[in-house]
Design a protein around this motif. Structure first.
Motif, short mmCIF file in Angstrom:
data_model
loop_
_atom_site.label_atom_id
_atom_site.label_comp_id
_atom_site.label_asym_id
_atom_site.label_seq_id
_atom_site.Cartn_x
_atom_site.Cartn_y
_atom_site.Cartn_z
N ILE A 38 -7.08 3.75 2.69
CA ILE A 38 -7.23 5.35 2.74
C ILE A 38 -5.59 5.83 3.71
O ILE A 38 -5.24 7.15 3.39
N GLU A 39 -5.95 5.24 4.69
CA GLU A 39 -4.64 5.78 6.04
C GLU A 39 -3.67 5.87 5.04
O GLU A 39 -2.58 6.69 5.27
N SER A 40 -3.44 4.51 4.10
CA SER A 40 -2.06 4.32 3.85
C SER A 40 -1.87 4.92 2.81
O SER A 40 -0.26 5.38 2.38
N LEU A 41 -2.23 5.40 2.03
CA LEU A 41 -2.27 5.97 0.89
C LEU A 41 -2.24 7.10 1.20
O LEU A 41 -1.00 8.31 0.83
N LEU A 42 -2.51 8.11 2.62
CA LEU A 42 -2.72 9.44 2.71
C LEU A 42 -1.23 9.33 3.50
O LEU A 42 -0.92 10.49 3.63
N SER A 43 -0.81 8.61 4.50
CA SER A 43 0.72 8.44 4.68
C SER A 43 1.97 9.35 3.76
O SER A 43 2.65 9.77 3.83
N LEU A 46 0.97 -1.27 -0.28
CA LEU A 46 0.13 -0.36 0.37
C LEU A 46 0.72 1.35 0.17
O LEU A 46 0.60 2.08 -0.46
N THR A 47 2.41 0.81 0.54
CA THR A 47 2.92 2.46 0.85
C THR A 47 3.56 2.83 -0.89
O THR A 47 3.34 3.83 -1.12
N LYS A 48 3.33 1.68 -1.03
CA LYS A 48 4.64 1.86 -2.79
C LYS A 48 3.12 2.13 -2.96
O LYS A 48 3.83 2.92 -4.48
N VAL A 49 2.30 1.66 -3.66
CA VAL A 49 1.28 2.23 -4.46
C VAL A 49 1.27 3.59 -3.85
O VAL A 49 0.48 4.54 -4.98
N GLY A 50 0.78 4.54 -2.77
CA GLY A 50 0.59 5.74 -2.48
C GLY A 50 1.54 6.15 -3.24
O GLY A 50 1.44 7.59 -3.88
N ARG A 51 3.35 5.53 -2.40
CA ARG A 51 4.17 6.87 -3.46
C ARG A 51 4.18 6.97 -4.97
O ARG A 51 4.27 7.72 -5.36
N ALA A 52 3.68 5.63 -5.51
CA ALA A 52 3.70 5.69 -7.61
C ALA A 52 2.68 7.06 -7.16
O ALA A 52 2.47 7.97 -8.78
#
Ligand SMILES: Nc1ncnc2c1ncn2[C@@H]1O[C@H](COP(=O)(O)OP(=O)(O)OP(=O)(O)O)[C@@H](O)[C@H]1O
Ligand SMILES: [Mg+2]
Length: 250
Positions: A85-90, A20-26
């Motif tokens: 949604i929390e992970s994406l927000l981070s 999830l962190t990687k998707v958020g970063r991308a």
């Protein structure tokens, strides 16, 4: 965002935080959504939704099931959604949740006017609209709404240029043992052997591929990519060439 990516699909109720962190970063790197290009996120159930759906015999066909099964499955999906949604927000990706029941018309084939307005308003604000698979109910029965199904309803209602299925594998392999190279360009003439994972009630990769061809026929470019590789995702999001992904071709 497939459940195979964002959860550890073979372990009940287990989130894959690093994915999830990687998707958020991308997504953050891609700069989407912007004024010209929108972005809509949809996620599947993985070992949250599929686990309870299997336990309580929920399927895509409406049927009567124990009431507790409906609430347990929905509740697990809300828990997963909240992690998402929390992970994406981070990672700096601010989202706006649109419930599947608000988004889909009762016949599930397209999206509601309210849903469409909600998507447009979110994008105008710079928020990324996000929806997820869940449980639908009729007067007396319950059924699974898959993330893939939501994807189709969106593409049927709006002009969608590109659909990116992010999974936990590099793309589509000819063999379900997934050895060797992925198929870079998948046409209806290729044969693909698929295996459905233990906790899966929505047809696994086979139904995702059928959907891919339908989306292609609706005019979208369709890709299957490993969501654990942020560069690949960013390339596809920003329209750059990405070799390690499967594209549907006609
Ligand atoms: N030939 C194949 N090529 C690629 N993946 C395959 C193949 N056969 C089976 N699979 C499996 O299909 C899975 C992807 O489909 P699946 O429906 O399980 O994931 P998902 O849609 O991401 O998850 P969810 O349904 O929970 O949202 C991969 O994790 C892989 O294990
Ligand atoms: Mg699936």
């Amino acid at each position: 965002m497939g459940g195979s990516l964002i959860t550890n699909k073979d372990v009940p109720l287990s989130v894959n935080k690093s994915a999830l962190t990687k998707v958020g970063r991308a997504i953050n790197q891609s700069g989407l959504p912007n004024k010209e290009i929108g972005l809509i996120l949809i996620h599947g159930g993985g070992s949250f939704g599929h686990y309870y759906a299997k336990k309580f015999h929920l399927s895509r066909e409406p049927k009567r099931i124990e009431l507790v099964g409906i609430t347990r499955t929905s509740s697990a999906m809300l828990r997963l959604h909240s992690f998402v949604i929390e992970s994406l927000l981070s990672e700096g990706v601010a989202t706006e949740t649109i419930q599947p029941s608000e988004l889909l018309k009762p016949n599930l084939s397209s999206i509601t006017e309210n849903g469409l307005r909600h998507i447009r308003n979110s994008l105008t604000n710079g928020l990324v609209p996000i929806s997820f698979g869940g449980v639908g109910i009729t007067e007396s029965k319950a059924f699974i709404i898959s993330g893939d199904h939501i994807c189709k309803a969106v593409a049927t209602t709006m002009k969608v240029e590109k659909v990116i299925f992010a999974m936990d594998v590099d793309g589509v392999y000819a063999d379900s043992k997934m050895i060797g190279k992925i198929i870079p360009q998948l046409s209806i003439r290729n044969t693909v052997d698929t295996r459905t994972r233990f906790y899966d009630v929505t047809g696994g990769l086979e139904s995702k591929l059928r959907l891919g061809f339908e989306l292609r026929n609706l005019g979208a470019q369709v890709f299957y990519v490993n969501g654990n590789k942020p560069n690949r995702l960013t390339n596809l999001l920003t329209g750059r060439i990405e070799k390690v992904a499967t594209e549907i071709v006609s």
